[in-house]
Scaffold this motif. Structure first.
Motif, short mmCIF file in Angstrom:
data_model
loop_
_atom_site.label_atom_id
_atom_site.label_comp_id
_atom_site.label_asym_id
_atom_site.label_seq_id
_atom_site.Cartn_x
_atom_site.Cartn_y
_atom_site.Cartn_z
N ASP A 179 39.72 -4.93 17.27
CA ASP A 179 38.44 -5.62 17.09
C ASP A 179 38.60 -7.07 16.64
N ASN A 180 39.48 -7.34 15.69
CA ASN A 180 39.66 -8.71 15.20
C ASN A 180 40.20 -9.62 16.30
N VAL A 181 41.11 -9.11 17.09
CA VAL A 181 41.69 -9.91 18.17
C VAL A 181 40.63 -10.17 19.24
N LEU A 182 39.81 -9.17 19.53
CA LEU A 182 38.73 -9.35 20.50
C LEU A 182 37.77 -10.45 20.04
N MET A 183 37.44 -10.44 18.76
CA MET A 183 36.54 -11.46 18.22
C MET A 183 37.16 -12.85 18.35
N THR A 184 38.46 -12.96 18.03
CA THR A 184 39.14 -14.26 18.11
C THR A 184 39.17 -14.77 19.55
N LEU A 185 39.51 -13.91 20.48
CA LEU A 185 39.57 -14.32 21.89
C LEU A 185 38.18 -14.69 22.41
N THR A 186 37.16 -14.03 21.94
CA THR A 186 35.79 -14.35 22.34
C THR A 186 35.39 -15.71 21.80
N LYS A 187 35.71 -15.99 20.55
CA LYS A 187 35.38 -17.29 19.96
C LYS A 187 36.13 -18.42 20.65
N GLU A 188 37.37 -18.16 21.08
CA GLU A 188 38.15 -19.16 21.79
C GLU A 188 37.75 -19.26 23.25
N LYS A 189 36.80 -18.45 23.66
CA LYS A 189 36.25 -18.42 25.02
C LYS A 189 37.30 -18.09 26.07
N GLN A 190 38.28 -17.26 25.69
CA GLN A 190 39.26 -16.78 26.65
C GLN A 190 38.77 -15.52 27.32
N ILE A 191 37.93 -14.76 26.63
CA ILE A 191 37.30 -13.57 27.21
C ILE A 191 35.80 -13.66 26.99
N LYS A 192 35.06 -12.91 27.79
CA LYS A 192 33.61 -12.92 27.72
C LYS A 192 33.14 -11.55 27.26
N ARG A 193 32.19 -11.54 26.35
CA ARG A 193 31.66 -10.28 25.81
C ARG A 193 30.21 -10.11 26.24
N GLU A 194 29.87 -8.89 26.69
CA GLU A 194 28.49 -8.56 27.06
C GLU A 194 28.12 -7.26 26.38
N ASN A 195 26.96 -7.25 25.74
CA ASN A 195 26.50 -6.01 25.10
C ASN A 195 26.17 -4.97 26.16
N ILE A 196 26.41 -3.71 25.83
CA ILE A 196 26.05 -2.61 26.73
C ILE A 196 24.63 -2.20 26.38
N LYS A 197 23.73 -2.28 27.34
CA LYS A 197 22.33 -1.97 27.06
C LYS A 197 22.16 -0.48 26.79
N GLY A 198 21.48 -0.16 25.69
CA GLY A 198 21.18 1.23 25.35
C GLY A 198 22.36 2.01 24.79
N ALA A 199 23.46 1.34 24.46
CA ALA A 199 24.62 2.06 23.93
C ALA A 199 25.35 1.14 22.95
N ARG A 200 26.24 1.76 22.19
CA ARG A 200 27.05 0.99 21.25
C ARG A 200 28.22 0.35 21.97
N GLY A 201 28.73 -0.74 21.40
CA GLY A 201 29.92 -1.38 21.94
C GLY A 201 29.59 -2.50 22.89
N SER A 202 30.64 -3.07 23.46
CA SER A 202 30.51 -4.20 24.37
C SER A 202 31.47 -4.05 25.53
N ASN A 203 31.15 -4.77 26.61
CA ASN A 203 32.07 -4.89 27.74
C ASN A 203 32.78 -6.22 27.62
N TYR A 204 34.08 -6.23 27.88
CA TYR A 204 34.86 -7.46 27.81
C TYR A 204 35.48 -7.72 29.17
N SER A 205 35.49 -9.00 29.56
CA SER A 205 36.13 -9.42 30.80
C SER A 205 36.75 -10.78 30.56
N LEU A 206 37.65 -11.19 31.47
CA LEU A 206 38.26 -12.50 31.34
C LEU A 206 37.21 -13.58 31.57
N ALA A 207 37.34 -14.68 30.84
CA ALA A 207 36.42 -15.80 31.02
C ALA A 207 36.75 -16.51 32.32
N THR A 208 35.77 -17.20 32.87
CA THR A 208 35.98 -17.91 34.14
C THR A 208 35.83 -19.40 33.91
#
Length: 190
Positions: A114-143
């Motif tokens: 989780d901490n690494v995911l947060m760091t990579l998201t802040k550095e905009k190396q990966i993109k985070r999208e909330n999952i509608k109607g469920a817990r958690g997020s989807n992660y993909s590489l940034a473009t």
């Protein structure tokens, strides 16, 4: 058990050798009585198969059931945590937080990603999208531009780091003013 008896001791300043010997003998007798009482209780427990539920005192060994607690060791891995997650996302295009954490554990890494995911998201190396109607997020590489930044980090670009300024480094860099020894000419003729 017999009721507790208070031991009357004379004031500390007037203890004689005889009083001290009598007090010690009395305490030893009481200790022996208590030890005998404990032995009787233990024998009664043993006949009925009861384990003593007393608290563990200082210096007593832990029970055989006690869970051994080892010191946590720091892991060493071929890839950094950032690189591990970026490689996962390169292979799978899109993963949930749970899927990443499962692969994290399977790789033998401690804790969660989780901490690494947060760091990579802040550095905009990966993109985070909330999952509608469920817990958690989807992660993909940034473009785009952020992907160039990620590639630069992977290749080791911008490795220059600021040197930490401490008292020692300041002392080394700041030159001390040089004083010249006093001569009769500089003191004046008074």
């Amino acid at each position: 058990m017999p009721p507790k008896k208070e031991i009357q001791m004379p004031p500390k300043t007037t203890i004689s050798a005889n009083d001290l010997a009598r007090t010690i003998a009395q305490l030893q007798k009481q200790r022996d009585q208590h030890a005998a009482a404990i032995a009787e209780i233990d024998a009664a427990f043993a006949t009925f198969g009861v384990k003593s539920g007393g608290k563990r005192g200082a210096g007593r060994p832990k029970s055989a059931d006690a869970k051994l607690k080892g010191k946590r060791k720091r892991g060493r891995f071929a890839k950094t945590a950032d690189q591990f997650i970026l490689d996962l996302l390169k292979k799978n295009k899109q993963l949930t937080t749970r899927q990443i954490n499962v692969k994290w554990k399977q790789a033998g890494r401690g804790g969660s990603a989780d901490n690494v995911l947060m760091t990579l998201t802040k550095e905009k190396q990966i993109k985070r999208e909330n999952i509608k109607g469920a817990r958690g997020s989807n992660y993909s590489l940034a473009t785009g531009a952020s992907k160039k930044k990620a590639a630069k980090k992977e290749s080791g670009g911008n490795k220059t780091r600021k040197k930490k300024v401490t008292k020692k480094t300041v002392k080394k860099t700041v030159a001390k003013p040089q004083t010249q020894p006093a001569t009769p000419e500089s003191q004046g003729s008074g």
